[in-house]
Motif scaffolding. Structure first.
Motif, PDB file in Angstrom:
ATOM      1  N   HIS A   1       0.825  -1.211   0.000  1.00 20.74           N
ATOM      2  CA  HIS A   1       0.000   0.000   0.000  1.00 20.74           C
ATOM      3  C   HIS A   1       0.862   1.266   0.000  1.00 20.74           C
ATOM      4  CE1 HIS A   1      -2.992  -2.959   1.479  1.00 20.74           C
ATOM      5  NE2 HIS A   1      -3.834  -2.195   0.818  1.00 20.74           N
ATOM      6  N   PHE A   2       1.936   1.240   0.812  1.00 20.29           N
ATOM      7  CA  PHE A   2       2.755   2.439   0.991  1.00 20.29           C
ATOM      8  C   PHE A   2       4.238   2.118   0.823  1.00 20.29           C
ATOM      9  CE2 PHE A   2      -0.968   2.858   3.745  1.00 20.29           C
ATOM     10  CZ  PHE A   2      -1.452   4.107   3.415  1.00 20.29           C
ATOM     11  N   TRP A   3       5.006   3.155   0.531  1.00 23.01           N
ATOM     12  CA  TRP A   3       6.470   3.100   0.551  1.00 23.01           C
ATOM     13  C   TRP A   3       6.964   4.372   1.232  1.00 23.01           C
ATOM     14  CZ3 TRP A   3       9.783   6.628  -2.012  1.00 23.01           C
ATOM     15  CH2 TRP A   3      11.147   6.303  -1.974  1.00 23.01           C
ATOM     16  N   VAL A   4       7.991   4.235   2.088  1.00 25.22           N
ATOM     17  CA  VAL A   4       8.567   5.378   2.804  1.00 25.22           C
ATOM     18  C   VAL A   4      10.059   5.447   2.516  1.00 25.22           C
ATOM     19  CG1 VAL A   4       9.036   6.384   5.074  1.00 25.22           C
ATOM     20  CG2 VAL A   4       6.832   5.277   4.635  1.00 25.22           C
ATOM     21  N   SER A   5      10.511   6.576   1.996  1.00 30.61           N
ATOM     22  CA  SER A   5      11.928   6.763   1.706  1.00 30.61           C
ATOM     23  C   SER A   5      12.701   7.035   2.994  1.00 30.61           C
ATOM     24  CB  SER A   5      12.124   7.942   0.738  1.00 30.61           C
ATOM     25  OG  SER A   5      11.977   9.177   1.425  1.00 30.61           O
ATOM     26  N   GLN A   6      14.023   7.025   2.896  1.00 31.57           N
ATOM     27  CA  GLN A   6      14.847   7.275   4.079  1.00 31.57           C
ATOM     28  C   GLN A   6      14.760   8.725   4.544  1.00 31.57           C
ATOM     29  OE1 GLN A   6      18.448   5.376   2.376  1.00 31.57           O
ATOM     30  NE2 GLN A   6      18.392   4.045   4.172  1.00 31.57           N
ATOM     31  N   THR A   7      14.284   9.598   3.673  1.00 36.23           N
ATOM     32  CA  THR A   7      14.087  11.001   4.067  1.00 36.23           C
ATOM     33  C   THR A   7      12.654  11.271   4.517  1.00 36.23           C
ATOM     34  OG1 THR A   7      13.617  11.640   1.767  1.00 36.23           O
ATOM     35  CG2 THR A   7      15.910  11.807   2.521  1.00 36.23           C
ATOM     36  N   GLY A   8      11.822  10.226   4.543  1.00 39.42           N
ATOM     37  CA  GLY A   8      10.459  10.379   5.052  1.00 39.42           C
ATOM     38  C   GLY A   8       9.405  10.649   4.002  1.00 39.42           C
ATOM     39  N   GLU A   9       9.764  10.616   2.720  1.00 40.04           N
ATOM     40  CA  GLU A   9       8.769  10.784   1.666  1.00 40.04           C
ATOM     41  C   GLU A   9       7.867   9.557   1.638  1.00 40.04           C
ATOM     42  OE1 GLU A   9       8.434  11.318  -3.208  1.00 40.04           O
ATOM     43  OE2 GLU A   9      10.365  10.879  -2.268  1.00 40.04           O
ATOM     44  N   ILE A  10       6.572   9.785   1.470  1.00 39.40           N
ATOM     45  CA  ILE A  10       5.601   8.685   1.428  1.00 39.40           C
ATOM     46  C   ILE A  10       4.955   8.626   0.052  1.00 39.40           C
ATOM     47  CG2 ILE A  10       3.509   7.698   2.436  1.00 39.40           C
ATOM     48  CD1 ILE A  10       4.066   9.395   4.938  1.00 39.40           C
TER      49      ILE A  10
END
Length: 210
Positions: free
Chosen positions: A94-103
């Motif tokens: 459903h979701f992906w979160v980058s190491q900088t917090g982008e969703i």
């Protein structure tokens, strides 16, 4: 880490001009005369999150329950949109979160992503960029907490940790055992950080109530 999951009718005369106008303005803009996309259902798509719906590798509808959110680790970096859009991948979240917090959100919360096999019908899923040997970044902790706050508000996700498939709350891919593909995902370090994520959820919830 993921586990495999087993209109308008136009005349031919008008099609050429419509296609040209659609390509320059976008289909929705052409259809409605508006320059903005239709508003997303806030119970399906998290407000303020980058919405990138995939066309493959999920099941429309079929959610039997909203038990909570399952934490995964990507074992890599970079947006998963292209991979989840690949028909041969047969996986999604459903979701992906980058190491900088982008969703990024790829699948509606009302639909089944193909993330944890037998758990797909009852759990939402979030992939976190990076590797199991590395902890979540502070920005990732904040971002996952943001997703969870939304799920608690819209779907009643329990404000606690989950440790087995019939539980409710914030769980891990590993807790599903063989029915979920027998993975150790997201690894001990990130699994332990669920406490920090839930603490952030609770802190923000109490702040909003005061």
């Amino acid at each position: 880490m993921l586990t495999l999951a087993s209109g308008l009718a136009l005349s031919s005369v008008a099609a050429g001009s419509v296609a040209t106008e659609c390509s320059s303005k976008g289909f929705w803009s052409w259809l409605t005369g508006s320059n903005s996309e239709p508003a997303a259902d806030p119970s399906a798509w998290t407000p303020g999150v980058k919405r990138r719906p995939v066309k493959k590798n999920f099941i429309s509808g079929g959610r039997k329950a909203q038990r909570g959110l399952i934490l995964h680790v990507q074992e890599g970096q970079g947006s998963l949109f292209e991979w989840f859009s690949n028909p041969s991948a047969k996986v999604s979240a459903h979701f992906w979160v980058s190491q900088t917090g982008e969703i990024e959100q790829y699948v509606s919360a009302h639909d089944q992503a193909w993330a944890q096999r037998d758990g797909n019908a009852e759990w939402a899923s979030v992939e976190t960029s990076g590797f199991a040997a590395q902890p979540l970044t502070p920005a990732q902790v904040e971002a996952v907490a943001r997703i969870y706050q939304w799920g608690a508000r819209e779907h009643g996700w329990a404000l606690k940790l989950a440790d087995h498939p019939q539980d409710t709350g914030l769980g891990t891919h590993a807790m599903g055992g063989s029915g979920w593909g027998l993975h150790e995902c997201p690894g001990p370090s990130r699994s332990a950080q669920r406490e920090a994520i839930m603490a952030r959820v609770l802190a923000d919830r109490h702040s909003g109530e005061s």
